[in-house]
Enzyme design. Sequence first.
Site, PDB file in Angstrom:
ATOM      1  N   HIS A   1       1.593   4.437  -2.672  1.00 36.85           N
ATOM      2  CA  HIS A   1       1.987   6.478  -2.206  1.00 36.85           C
ATOM      3  C   HIS A   1       3.118   7.078  -2.662  1.00 36.85           C
ATOM      4  O   HIS A   1       3.288   7.571  -3.101  1.00 36.85           O
ATOM      5  CB  HIS A   1       1.443   6.584  -0.642  1.00 36.85           C
TER       6      HIS A   1
ATOM      7  N   ASN B   1      -6.796  -0.698  -1.093  1.00 33.98           N
ATOM      8  CA  ASN B   1      -6.581  -0.024  -0.071  1.00 33.98           C
ATOM      9  C   ASN B   1      -8.026   0.294   0.534  1.00 33.98           C
ATOM     10  O   ASN B   1      -8.374  -0.194   1.618  1.00 33.98           O
ATOM     11  CB  ASN B   1      -6.923   2.151  -0.370  1.00 33.98           C
TER      12      ASN B   1
ATOM     13  N   HIS C   1      -3.903   0.947  -6.871  1.00 34.32           N
ATOM     14  CA  HIS C   1      -4.208   1.678  -5.237  1.00 34.32           C
ATOM     15  C   HIS C   1      -5.643   1.596  -4.853  1.00 34.32           C
ATOM     16  O   HIS C   1      -5.571   0.975  -3.042  1.00 34.32           O
ATOM     17  CB  HIS C   1      -3.990   3.245  -5.167  1.00 34.32           C
TER      18      HIS C   1
ATOM     19  N   HIS D   1       1.186  -1.003   0.241  1.00 34.22           N
ATOM     20  CA  HIS D   1       0.282  -0.137  -0.011  1.00 34.22           C
ATOM     21  C   HIS D   1       0.548   1.039   0.042  1.00 34.22           C
ATOM     22  O   HIS D   1       1.418   1.858  -1.183  1.00 34.22           O
ATOM     23  CB  HIS D   1      -1.270   0.074   0.994  1.00 34.22           C
TER      24      HIS D   1
ATOM     25  N   ILE E   1      -6.327   9.148  -0.885  1.00 29.87           N
ATOM     26  CA  ILE E   1      -6.522   8.755   0.429  1.00 29.87           C
ATOM     27  C   ILE E   1      -5.616   7.712   0.985  1.00 29.87           C
ATOM     28  O   ILE E   1      -5.635   6.453   0.706  1.00 29.87           O
ATOM     29  CB  ILE E   1      -7.980   8.672   0.380  1.00 29.87           C
TER      30      ILE E   1
END
Length: 865
Positions: free
Chosen positions: A531, A721, A717, A526, A865
Amino acid sequence: MADEGMRKRMKVEEKKVKGTLVLMDHHSISATFDELWGRRVSLRLISTGSGEVGKETYVKKWVQTVITPSTKGESTFELEFDWEDVVAPGAFLIINRHQKEFYLKTLTLTNLPDPDPLHFICNSWVYNEEHYNNRYRIFFSNQTYLPGKTPQGLLGYREEELNELRGDGTGKREEWDRVYDYDVYNDLSQPDKGAELVRPVFGGTIDRPYPRRCRTGRPPSNADPNTETRIGILHSLQIYVPKDERFSEVKMADVYAYGLKLVSQGLLPGFESVWDKISDEIVGGIEKISNHKFESVSSNKFNEFSSFQDVLNIYQGGLPVPKSSVLESLREKIPSEFIRELLRSDGEHLSKFPLPQVIKEDRSAWRTDEEFGRELLAGICPVVIRRLQEFPPSSELDPMKFGNQNSRITEDHIRDQMDGLSVWEAMTNNRLFILDHHDPLMPYLRGINETSTKTYATRTILFLQKNSTLKPIAIELSRPHPAGDEAGVISTVHTPASDGAKGTIWLLAKAYANVNDSGYHQLVCHWLHTHASIEPFIIATNRQLSVLHPIHKLLHPHFRDTMNINALSRQTLISAGGLLEKTVFPDKYSLAMSCNMYKKWDFTKQALPADLIDRGMAVEDSTSPHGVRLLIEDYPFAVDGLEIWSAIKSWVHDYVHIYYQDDEEIQNDNELKEWWKEVRTKGHGDLKNESWWPKMQTREELIQSCTIIIWVASALHAAVNFGQYPYGGYLPNRPATSRRFLPEPGTPDYEELEKNPEKAFLKTVTPQLQSILGISLIEVLSRHSADEVYLGERDTPEWTADKQALEAFERFGAHLRMIEKKIEEMNHDKKLMNRTGPAQMPYTLLYPSSEIGLTGRGIPNSVSI
């Protein structure tokens, strides 16, 4: 004479270009005083051909419009420009002489030689002129030009704008700055507060490579000149990112509310006896709460779950929640803006934990071996499982440093669980798979087990049954040898059992495997792989590709909100003593483990087909529509993912071919060349010498690279997520920590395991306070905000003036809608047992669209997010 005067007036009127300016967030009081002092907002059009700047036009009726804005929060101004050029303008300059900034959405021009309106999609904050080198901002129309095909009149402005965004690499960044620059992760540590909050710098060295993050320029800490000072956690939402990268007001309101819920629900419910202690700490900043020692309240009656029903009570309202007293205390001690949003934009009440999807239909299905195996193919982390290609599994850790780390699993452990096959036969027939967390964890495990965590490094062997479901058949639990790392490990191997103490130990073995998987998922799959790895592409794109560049227009929607959420994560989640360290098992070694895994990051293997081949889950197959053939046909993540991957690649292929007629045009594109050079040498500079980097010399290399970027930022993602709460919101299914080892026979703990297996299980995994904090956190991370923009959508219909690009994008959207229908059909196909599994939980994480809130579906355009 009268006729001649009329003709002159008509000629002048024909030179009037009509303009409609739309903006938001300008302030009535400030604007009123600015009007009294004669300050103005003015615009000047720029000629596409000559670069000549037109006459200044002022925005009129500022005060009146501010007092009566439109119902959408937008203010619209009608303008007139004197324009004598025979071609439409290509850009405009705007000067803000008000003291307050405003958000400029669009400018639309009409009454031009071309009958179609000309759109300028701005979506940017404009500050007072004193904050800009040339006192103005430049905005370009929605036309698209390669650098070599840019009209002469715009060339200088194109480069000027890029220079503004690059900055000079010095100074502390302020809120009005628009500078994109790189820095290492030297902002996670707090050495001025003591040794417990000291962490290494990640990035910039061979030993600790890491992707780069956005530079803020804050001064160094007093205790360590290599560590950047941190801002107080109550000011976390003000951490620097370029203003245009910040959340919208709608999303910011959600973040405020989520933060309040995390504090009031995640830290405080049911813990009235510790509230007084924590309350005093809030006065000095909520960061002290995040450093609160969970183990210090272990004796509190609320700090343990005694049964699975106790866990269910937190969703059914059975846990006492001192909501009113908590909030009243918070109101007195925390700035009002922090708690002003008691209801989120999705309308859900603040204090309620939704029932996680994994237990909605069946409260005990999570315990089954079949559900355990299914979630490796259709859960929140379906990107780690590999085909077993050697037996016993070996280790790549240095034997001189770590001794013999090879697996102790033997054929005798699993012989009776493979439908009569030998290990060699099962491997040859692609029937054996492994979830291997041994090597990533073992270098840190001795240190981890000196914290409140007590856990193992795990290897899990799974057998592919004839119905395409996976069954775990052996779990190896390994700990560092007491004699030292060079002595290797102490390992035990556990096999399936359903009754008595052995049944409970098998359930615990699966829990330890899930603890490993949960931490690896958060820190590597993740955080690192989506990110952190995407942020350098965002910085490089803004520094080197003009907004006029077709690749900037292609990628920009997939960068929305990422820099802001990453900055918040560095401030509150992945920092020393942050929420992630408090809720996943590696504790203070979390980022170190992530950093170590970055050494193996390969950009080209982020492509889904390449990833599946690398993990042995697929083989190349030119006859397949996706170029690969899955070895587990019912692998929901891969099946849906390949559909999404192919749709993205088809869209990117069509788009790139609109602007580049051949490979030579790729090679002659200086902006593209500098962009890719900077991605490699600066953004991912610690890996710049790796041979796998595409050379960016052909259209195919550009198509593949852009497809990977979009896939990672959107679908990958989404897959890792938005299922966090649906799967992990029920902590027994995916515990994030463990706090004791397996009990030894003959001990009181073993006796408890025999007599009260539920209590023994829950005393092993995450305690109540830490569990609720973790559940609150992943609930926040699993939600879609009200202003989410999904794959196949744009927030502005006029994002480009190129009709071919718009038509290709429409085909892309239609393709995604077709995929949605296909996913729905597969989820209703009872022959595809991994689509729903024992938990009766359809796999929807790669379903492109979604509603607001906690849906367990939807692919946003970006890591938002």
